[in-house]
Motif scaffolding. Structure first.
Motif, PDB file in Angstrom:
ATOM      1  N   THR A  25     -39.342  61.561   1.205  1.00  0.00           N
ATOM      2  CA  THR A  25     -40.656  61.446   1.839  1.00  0.00           C
ATOM      3  C   THR A  25     -41.218  60.043   1.659  1.00  0.00           C
ATOM      4  O   THR A  25     -41.793  59.460   2.589  1.00  0.00           O
ATOM      5  N   LEU A  26     -41.055  59.486   0.472  1.00  0.00           N
ATOM      6  CA  LEU A  26     -41.498  58.118   0.221  1.00  0.00           C
ATOM      7  C   LEU A  26     -40.841  57.150   1.196  1.00  0.00           C
ATOM      8  O   LEU A  26     -41.517  56.309   1.806  1.00  0.00           O
ATOM      9  N   ARG A  59     -45.048  61.178  -7.534  1.00  0.00           N
ATOM     10  CA  ARG A  59     -44.500  62.477  -7.153  1.00  0.00           C
ATOM     11  C   ARG A  59     -43.006  62.612  -7.450  1.00  0.00           C
ATOM     12  O   ARG A  59     -42.435  63.694  -7.279  1.00  0.00           O
ATOM     13  N   LEU A  60     -42.374  61.530  -7.887  1.00  0.00           N
ATOM     14  CA  LEU A  60     -40.920  61.556  -8.070  1.00  0.00           C
ATOM     15  C   LEU A  60     -40.491  62.284  -9.335  1.00  0.00           C
ATOM     16  O   LEU A  60     -39.317  62.604  -9.496  1.00  0.00           O
ATOM     17  N   GLY A  61     -41.415  62.541 -10.247  1.00  0.00           N
ATOM     18  CA  GLY A  61     -41.035  63.170 -11.505  1.00  0.00           C
ATOM     19  C   GLY A  61     -40.391  62.166 -12.439  1.00  0.00           C
ATOM     20  O   GLY A  61     -40.747  60.989 -12.467  1.00  0.00           O
ATOM     21  N   ASP A  62     -39.416  62.610 -13.200  1.00  0.00           N
ATOM     22  CA  ASP A  62     -38.779  61.773 -14.215  1.00  0.00           C
ATOM     23  C   ASP A  62     -37.911  60.714 -13.551  1.00  0.00           C
ATOM     24  O   ASP A  62     -36.974  61.038 -12.803  1.00  0.00           O
ATOM     25  N   GLY A  95     -33.399  64.135 -13.279  1.00  0.00           N
ATOM     26  CA  GLY A  95     -34.609  64.945 -13.261  1.00  0.00           C
ATOM     27  C   GLY A  95     -35.598  64.580 -12.168  1.00  0.00           C
ATOM     28  O   GLY A  95     -36.707  65.124 -12.134  1.00  0.00           O
ATOM     29  N   SER A  96     -35.219  63.666 -11.273  1.00  0.00           N
ATOM     30  CA  SER A  96     -36.140  63.225 -10.221  1.00  0.00           C
ATOM     31  C   SER A  96     -36.170  64.207  -9.055  1.00  0.00           C
ATOM     32  O   SER A  96     -35.221  64.976  -8.833  1.00  0.00           O
ATOM     33  N   ASP A  97     -37.235  64.161  -8.290  1.00  0.00           N
ATOM     34  CA  ASP A  97     -37.416  64.991  -7.103  1.00  0.00           C
ATOM     35  C   ASP A  97     -36.898  64.212  -5.901  1.00  0.00           C
ATOM     36  O   ASP A  97     -37.579  63.330  -5.372  1.00  0.00           O
TER      37      ASP A  97
END
Length: 346
Positions: A153-154, A66-69, A145-147
């Motif tokens: 949340t992680l 879910r973290l994206g890039d 670019g990460s979420d």
């Protein structure tokens, strides 16, 4: 600070060492103080800036996706492999799991994912996992670019009740040197010639009481040709110049990370040879390379060729294959230009 085996540094000592040497790489700082990298990271656990998290693969990978890039990092004693991308297509397994993304490609061995940490500070917050001995297995760094909300949340969901600043470790498993069995040579050659998949090799070697390097040393030039230690560096330069796509494998006990594609910028720096591309970096200590082998293994799709480097103890440093597409022919053309080892081998 000079410390012997009797006077191990305390967590407070390690925190001070980090303050005194803020730019030193974590592994180098840990080595200089006679501790593992996991002990250095654990010393900074405070429940706020550095936290212990659950390293269980199924939970962790579900949330990393879910973290994206992000930037994935896997290393061993001699080489660091860094690849940007998104974690996609996670496939769980009791003994081996996989991530099969377009950019991030991993083979993971769950029993070695023992100590997990989340580092929240600095320009690149990260997830870092270590094995039972305290050596790094795999790291995930956030990028622009990460979420960040997904990362928070992680951390919240995987946070462990134990937030102590020391870590219980087991002794590091010694590297197994080359283990040939000349009495089984004819059987090795027979079974090697009958292979239909490269993954059959380790089962064959194990059944014949050998390991990878031991088998290479005795099987003969038809299947394993010794190359000069400079061959890996020369292969990287030629692949970059000729835009030949590669598959570059770097691993440790708990994780193997694979780059698949072309490389562009190959730069030496001291003892290091470096690939410095926007989405992929490789940093290899050329002075650690003691043996290089050009290995040929039969498969149902044709011959698979690899260039494989080992250190002086017999540990595998890296493997380089041609990417499995029509350009494999171009990879084989590069192999013909690689320098042979002095003496020629078996």
């Amino acid at each position: 600070m000079t410390l012997d085996l009797v006077s191990r540094p305390t967590p407070a000592d390690l925190r001070q060492a980090r303050l005194d040497h803020p730019k030193t790489r974590a592994r180098d700082l840990a080595d200089s103080h006679g501790v593992t990298e996991a002990a250095l990271v654990a010393a900074h656990v405070d429940g706020t800036h550095v936290l212990r998290i659950d390293p269980a693969l199924d939970r962790l990978m579900h949330m990393i996706q879910r973290l994206g890039d992000v930037m994935a990092l896997t290393r061993n004693q001699s080489v660091v492999h860094e690849r940007k991308g998104t974690y996609e297509d996670y496939r769980a397994g009791a003994h081996a799991s996989m991530v099969l993304g377009a950019e991030i490609d991993l083979r993971m061995f769950p029993r070695h994912w023992v100590h997990g940490f989340a580092l929240l500070d600095g320009p690149r917050p990260s997830v870092q996992v270590f094995d039972a001995a305290g050596d790094a297995v795999h790291k995930v760094f956030l990028t622009d670019g990460s979420d960040r909300a997904a990362f928070d949340t992680l951390v919240s969901d995987l946070r462990l009740p134990d937030q102590s600043d020391s870590v219980a470790l087991t002794p590091r498993t010694p590297v197994e040197g080359a283990k040939p069995r000349p009495d089984n040579l004819q059987e090795l050659r027979r079974e090697w010639a009958a292979m239909t998949d490269t993954h059959q090799f380790l089962r064959i070697a194990g059944r014949l009481k050998m390991n990878r390097l031991g088998a290479y040393r005795i099987v003969g030039k038809e299947w394993a040709q010794p190359l000069a230690p400079s061959a890996v560096t020369e292969l990287l330069h030629m692949a970059a110049t000729n835009a030949v796509p590669l598959m570059i494998f770097v691993g440790n006990q708990g994780c193997i990370q694979i780059h698949g594609g072309t490389i562009e910028q190959v730069k030496p720096m001291g003892p290091w040879i470096n690939v410095m591309d926007p989405r992929f970096n490789l940093h290899l200590r050329t002075d650690h390379v003691a043996e290089v082998w050009l290995v040929s293994k039969p498969t149902r799709h044709g011959m698979a060729h690899s260039v494989e480097a080992f250190d002086a103890d017999g540990a595998l440093i890296t493997q380089v294959f041609g990417k499995r597409d029509p350009d494999t022919v171009a990879f084989r053309a590069l192999l013909d230009k690689l320098p042979l080892a002095q003496g020629g081998g078996a």
